[in-house]
Design a protein around this motif. Structure first.
Motif, mmCIF file in Angstrom:
data_model
loop_
_atom_site.group_PDB
_atom_site.id
_atom_site.type_symbol
_atom_site.label_atom_id
_atom_site.label_comp_id
_atom_site.label_asym_id
_atom_site.label_seq_id
_atom_site.Cartn_x
_atom_site.Cartn_y
_atom_site.Cartn_z
ATOM 1 N N SER A 144 0.912 -1.215 0.043
ATOM 2 C CA SER A 144 -0.043 0.015 -0.083
ATOM 3 C C SER A 144 0.888 1.196 0.093
ATOM 4 N N ASP A 145 0.304 2.235 -0.785
ATOM 5 C CA ASP A 145 1.369 3.567 -0.683
ATOM 6 C C ASP A 145 0.692 4.353 0.465
ATOM 7 N N LEU A 146 -0.130 3.924 1.372
ATOM 8 C CA LEU A 146 -0.664 4.569 2.584
ATOM 9 C C LEU A 146 0.007 4.047 3.810
ATOM 10 N N TYR A 147 0.683 4.940 4.369
ATOM 11 C CA TYR A 147 1.501 4.649 5.551
ATOM 12 C C TYR A 147 1.122 5.126 6.662
ATOM 13 N N PHE A 148 0.888 4.708 7.914
ATOM 14 C CA PHE A 148 0.842 5.412 9.198
ATOM 15 C C PHE A 148 1.747 5.188 10.219
ATOM 16 N N GLY A 149 2.282 6.139 10.897
ATOM 17 C CA GLY A 149 3.277 6.066 11.537
ATOM 18 C C GLY A 149 2.861 5.246 12.943
ATOM 19 N N THR A 150 1.767 5.080 13.209
ATOM 20 C CA THR A 150 1.354 4.330 14.439
ATOM 21 C C THR A 150 0.097 3.096 13.985
ATOM 22 N N ASP A 151 -0.188 2.546 14.855
ATOM 23 C CA ASP A 151 -1.339 1.607 14.474
ATOM 24 C C ASP A 151 -2.549 2.197 14.019
ATOM 25 N N VAL A 152 -3.390 1.779 13.166
ATOM 26 C CA VAL A 152 -4.497 2.398 12.604
ATOM 27 C C VAL A 152 -5.470 2.289 13.639
ATOM 28 N N PHE A 153 -5.762 1.151 14.388
ATOM 29 C CA PHE A 153 -7.033 1.186 15.344
ATOM 30 C C PHE A 153 -6.480 2.207 16.445
ATOM 31 N N SER A 154 -5.533 2.348 17.018
ATOM 32 C CA SER A 154 -5.038 3.312 17.775
ATOM 33 C C SER A 154 -5.569 4.696 17.489
ATOM 34 N N GLU A 155 -5.133 4.981 16.060
ATOM 35 C CA GLU A 155 -5.643 6.286 15.479
ATOM 36 C C GLU A 155 -7.067 6.494 15.635
ATOM 37 N N LEU A 156 -7.656 5.397 15.154
ATOM 38 C CA LEU A 156 -9.203 5.440 15.131
ATOM 39 C C LEU A 156 -9.899 5.747 16.570
ATOM 40 N N ASP A 157 -9.049 5.086 17.374
ATOM 41 C CA ASP A 157 -9.681 4.904 18.768
ATOM 42 C C ASP A 157 -9.507 6.553 19.280
ATOM 43 N N ARG A 158 -8.364 7.216 19.035
ATOM 44 C CA ARG A 158 -7.938 8.507 19.384
ATOM 45 C C ARG A 158 -9.227 9.514 18.748
ATOM 46 N N LEU A 159 -9.560 9.304 17.314
ATOM 47 C CA LEU A 159 -10.362 9.984 16.776
ATOM 48 C C LEU A 159 -11.541 9.885 17.298
ATOM 49 N N GLN A 160 -11.958 8.633 17.785
ATOM 50 C CA GLN A 160 -13.352 8.595 18.174
ATOM 51 C C GLN A 160 -13.564 9.218 19.537
ATOM 52 N N ARG A 161 -12.383 9.235 20.564
ATOM 53 C CA ARG A 161 -12.370 9.965 21.876
ATOM 54 C C ARG A 161 -12.464 11.576 21.618
ATOM 55 N N HIS A 162 -11.773 11.802 20.615
ATOM 56 C CA HIS A 162 -11.591 13.435 20.327
ATOM 57 C C HIS A 162 -13.259 13.771 19.902
ATOM 58 N N MET A 163 -13.719 13.278 18.792
ATOM 59 C CA MET A 163 -15.093 13.485 18.482
ATOM 60 C C MET A 163 -16.249 13.334 19.756
ATOM 61 N N SER A 164 -15.876 12.577 20.718
ATOM 62 C CA SER A 164 -17.067 12.394 21.618
ATOM 63 C C SER A 164 -16.643 13.400 22.641
ATOM 64 N N SER A 165 -15.593 13.889 22.837
ATOM 65 C CA SER A 165 -15.083 15.305 23.789
ATOM 66 C C SER A 165 -15.758 16.267 23.232
ATOM 67 N N VAL A 166 -15.684 16.620 21.687
ATOM 68 C CA VAL A 166 -16.180 17.692 21.091
ATOM 69 C C VAL A 166 -17.621 17.767 21.152
ATOM 70 N N PHE A 167 -18.307 16.636 20.969
ATOM 71 C CA PHE A 167 -19.817 16.532 20.857
ATOM 72 C C PHE A 167 -20.421 16.190 22.169
ATOM 73 N N ASN A 168 -19.574 15.980 23.331
ATOM 74 C CA ASN A 168 -20.199 15.574 24.529
ATOM 75 C C ASN A 168 -21.366 16.634 25.212
ATOM 76 N N GLY A 169 -20.997 17.885 25.128
ATOM 77 C CA GLY A 169 -21.961 18.727 25.879
ATOM 78 C C GLY A 169 -23.447 18.987 24.821
ATOM 79 N N PHE A 170 -23.466 18.384 23.549
ATOM 80 C CA PHE A 170 -24.523 18.697 22.702
ATOM 81 C C PHE A 170 -25.618 17.554 23.076
ATOM 82 N N PRO A 171 -26.961 17.691 23.332
ATOM 83 C CA PRO A 171 -27.778 16.739 23.313
ATOM 84 C C PRO A 171 -28.079 16.336 21.678
ATOM 85 N N SER A 172 -28.606 15.086 21.702
ATOM 86 C CA SER A 172 -28.925 14.550 20.349
ATOM 87 C C SER A 172 -30.209 15.321 19.732
#
Length: 146
Positions: A2-30
């Motif tokens: 693959s031409d795509l290279y991640f310096g870290t584990d892909v799953f840890s990056e997805l986990d970090r992104l999910q935690r970040h998105m949760s913190s951004v939208f945590n204060g807003f009700p659905s």
């Protein structure tokens, strides 16, 4: 390869992104009627032809310490839940604590047909059940055709 290279584990990056998105939208009700996660006490609100029923799930609270009031169409539920800690050794620290303790206040906007002079509250099995009657003019009625 693959031409795509991640310096870290892909799953840890997805986990970090999910935690970040949760913190951004945590204060807003659905939705407009929902509340943010962790709000105490949790509420169920329903209606019948005769009344509006609010059930506040509040286990471990002394019913005499609960305060209820209605003012300008707003029902306020307030109180305090003491911390419930098992006997601990000196110097011991909590590893995790999920049970809410401390002062709380919830405000519920009642519909226009609610009658603030017809309210009953009871505490049953850790649930505060509040029944607010409806005004006579708003209750359904049959009309006879002549």
């Amino acid at each position: 390869m693959s031409d795509l290279y991640f310096g870290t584990d892909v799953f840890s990056e997805l986990d970090r992104l999910q935690r970040h998105m949760s913190s951004v939208f945590n204060g807003f009700p659905s939705s407009l009627r929902s509340s943010r996660a962790g709000t105490f006490p949790s509420l169920n609100i329903g209606t019948t032809d005769e009344a509006i029923e609010i059930v506040a799930f509040a286990p471990g609270i002394d019913p005499s310490k609960l305060e209820l009031s209605i003012d300008k169409g707003l029902l306020t539920i307030a109180g305090e839940r003491a911390a419930a800690r098992p006997a601990q050794e000196e110097g011991a620290r909590a590893y995790a604590q999920e049970r809410f303790n401390g002062a709380f206040r919830r405000v519920v906007e009642l519909p226009q047909q609610a009658d603030p002079d017809n309210v009953q509250a009871r505490y049953v099995d850790g649930c505060l059940v509040i029944t607010v009657g409806k005004r006579e003019a708003s209750k359904p009625r049959a009309i006879t055709v002549q």
